[in-house]
Design a protein around this motif. Sequence first.
Motif, PDB file in Angstrom:
ATOM      1  N   GLY A 142      -1.027 -10.865   6.232  1.00  0.00           N
ATOM      2  CA  GLY A 142      -1.456 -10.209   7.453  1.00  0.00           C
ATOM      3  C   GLY A 142      -1.997 -11.195   8.463  1.00  0.00           C
ATOM      4  N   ALA A 163     -12.301  -6.497   3.220  1.00  0.00           N
ATOM      5  CA  ALA A 163     -11.988  -5.759   1.988  1.00  0.00           C
ATOM      6  C   ALA A 163     -13.219  -4.980   1.539  1.00  0.00           C
ATOM      7  N   LEU A 221     -10.112   2.117  -1.716  1.00  0.00           N
ATOM      8  CA  LEU A 221      -9.269   1.384  -0.769  1.00  0.00           C
ATOM      9  C   LEU A 221      -9.798  -0.011  -0.514  1.00  0.00           C
ATOM     10  N   ARG A 222     -11.098  -0.194  -0.698  1.00  0.00           N
ATOM     11  CA  ARG A 222     -11.741  -1.487  -0.391  1.00  0.00           C
ATOM     12  C   ARG A 222     -11.337  -1.950   1.009  1.00  0.00           C
ATOM     13  N   GLY A 259      -4.702 -14.753   4.830  1.00  0.00           N
ATOM     14  CA  GLY A 259      -4.295 -13.840   5.894  1.00  0.00           C
ATOM     15  C   GLY A 259      -5.246 -12.661   5.954  1.00  0.00           C
ATOM     16  N   ASN A 274      -7.145  -7.166   3.840  1.00  0.00           N
ATOM     17  CA  ASN A 274      -6.637  -6.012   3.081  1.00  0.00           C
ATOM     18  C   ASN A 274      -5.451  -5.421   3.849  1.00  0.00           C
ATOM     19  N   HIS A 275      -4.444  -6.256   4.022  1.00  0.00           N
ATOM     20  CA  HIS A 275      -3.350  -5.971   4.934  1.00  0.00           C
ATOM     21  C   HIS A 275      -2.552  -4.729   4.536  1.00  0.00           C
ATOM     22  N   PHE A 276      -2.110  -4.655   3.314  1.00  0.00           N
ATOM     23  CA  PHE A 276      -1.265  -3.557   2.844  1.00  0.00           C
ATOM     24  C   PHE A 276      -1.984  -2.214   3.014  1.00  0.00           C
TER      25      PHE A 276
END
Lengths: 386, 386
Positions: free
Chosen positions: A54, A87, A235-236, A260, A263-265
């Motif tokens: 990300g 995160a 989800l953090r 990156g 917590n991109h996804f």
Amino acid sequence: MKSPALRSSQVNRTSSLIDFGIGQPGFDLLPLDLMRQSAEVRFAEGDTELLNYGYEQGDGRFRQALADFLSAEYASPVGPEQLMVTAGASQALTLICTLFTQPGDTVFVEEPSYFLALRILREDFRLNAVPIPSDENGLRMDALEIALAQQQPVFVYTIPAFQNPTGHTLSAQRREELVALAHKHNFTIVADEVYQLLHYNATQAALPPAPLAARTESGRVLSIGSFSKILAPGLRLGWIQAAPEVVQRFVTCGLVDSGGGLNHFTSNLVRVALEKGSQGEYLAGLREIYRRRIDVMDAALHRHLGGMARWQKPDGGYFFWLEMDEGIDTAALLSAAHTAGVGFLPGVRCSSVGGLGNCLRLSFAHFGEAEIEEGVARLGRVLSEE
Amino acid sequence: MKSPALRSSQVNRTSSLIDFGIGQPGFDLLPLDLMRQSAEVRFAEGDTELLNYGYEQGDGRFRQALADFLSAEYASPVGPEQLMVTAGASQALTLICTLFTQPGDTVFVEEPSYFLALRILREDFRLNAVPIPSDENGLRMDALEIALAQQQPVFVYTIPAFQNPTGHTLSAQRREELVALAHKHNFTIVADEVYQLLHYNATQAALPPAPLAARTESGRVLSIGSFSKILAPGLRLGWIQAAPEVVQRFVTCGLVDSGGGLNHFTSNLVRVALEKGSQGEYLAGLREIYRRRIDVMDAALHRHLGGMARWQKPDGGYFFWLEMDEGIDTAALLSAAHTAGVGFLPGVRCSSVGGLGNCLRLSFAHFGEAEIEEGVARLGRVLSEE
């Protein structure tokens, strides 16, 4: 935000224990359909970008959606350039400590405060966490000024709205004073504002004042937010809101440059829930549920603990904070309470100085109305046997 | 693992620039269907646990699935009690630094090493990172012994298989010696083993030796692993493998106690891919693709850079490491290369001592075979104009 006694994955819902020490949403409240639908929408878009590294500050479309959501909720403009995706709130605090502190540095904390934040500050980062007294209007500015005359903190860690554990909210006037003191004494305000949106009483007077996040233009405020309490803890996913130039300090650190977006996804899936409005609808539903639970717990406390404890009915957050007579040692009561099928967080766990032994914290987030009534009745029996 | 010049979300695939400095998989390789199907299966299970706070060490079913996967891949037993789930490899290194180091502490690193790990160590944690020379068999034990006679490191940070940037692999004999030295001199080995499974040549002699992860029973090894290179970087999912008693040190820290499992939701989805075997199938496909790309890049280098550079054809990992004549300054060449439509990571970026100015790193992970051929041809033209 978890119970020290019962870890989340070990919580056994068939157990008869009603543990008000568990500071997390009930399993039945967690938005499985919302997340499934958000994932379906995002996957159906067919681009692989959600699986790539990300952007360091956090996905741009997600930050825009979050900024729009926060602007409406805070009734105060938030821009995506002020947001850094993290995160979760604990990771945000950890990132702040990593970049801005060294072991032995002094930070100020509220007395009492979130017991696991105290552990992050004191144990993980070996900081000198100095407690500052608070009252029903939050952190006491007179006490803060006295402490500032003696010591220079790197930052003041505060939970300004519906505080953990007390449920108290920092008054608007004190917020002004706190920011002024931050300028005068050259410290940063780390505002853990994860309860800011958890207000359940729609009357204007019961709403918390504007978040300290609205004061980031001062360059003195780092506001921590999280989806853990408005969507789902697993989800953090959280954020830091700060002045853009302060955000850049986080964005350019080695950790973030290497990995990156933090917590991109997950942020790609939650972005759909923000844009579709399902996050807002879910939060509105939560507010209704928690508002009713507060009424139930308050009534049950009056019925079963009247005369044995003092408390303020909260307008938001997760917690009731109960004060008993000085002679009561709530930590010592815990095993008798567990035997009676009820749990709580002893006040001493939230104290930096081993105090508040006569207090306890009850969370209304994890159990439904019937269990709240039953649990408080059990607590009343335990206390009346003392 | 990203290019310093082009951040991931800013990579423009329609651009004519073939930037071999980008150390990340090509967008077309990212497993969108696999992740969509894994998510569907997990959501269809209908329980909300994936949205709750996770178990501190990481979800038990995920750790079991990961342990089974690693046991097969490492050909050496891995137990779930040895694994701690993290939010990626960089976050794992950050967690290790947070808990085990103080600013000013000495750590040893390979010369050259992963340039962003150097930033985490030196900038984020203000450690004294002392470079130890390496050669085609990895970290040099003679040099390590000399350094140990002079300084005591908290840990030695090594990338033992298909190293970033050199592609070199630490020999089996040196691994023995390294563990013996760790015992003798009382230091920890932080083994960044994210390339261990990225071996593309199935002949036994070309496989890397058993990972240092297989030596965690010594109590001296912390092995870092990640799904970034075997599945998708955006997941931010990794792990630390260590002796169970060492794992407990991580599990009980304030950050982890507060937030629960560090990437609970995502690990719940990836668990399905591990259990169904789709992770293994995907990795097998990646190996085929990368093996062919290595052949293409090696042939192109011979064709276009023969006589201008020296390199070893790698058997795994992401990188070719090229050494030019001493007079060449690859950092100074970069802007001419960009003008010619090709990029690389200058060797000096990977050096702790400002050395290796005549070297450069090429990644074959991001671009397909035709682009590799074309990019190397451009690089050859740039170098021959020098």
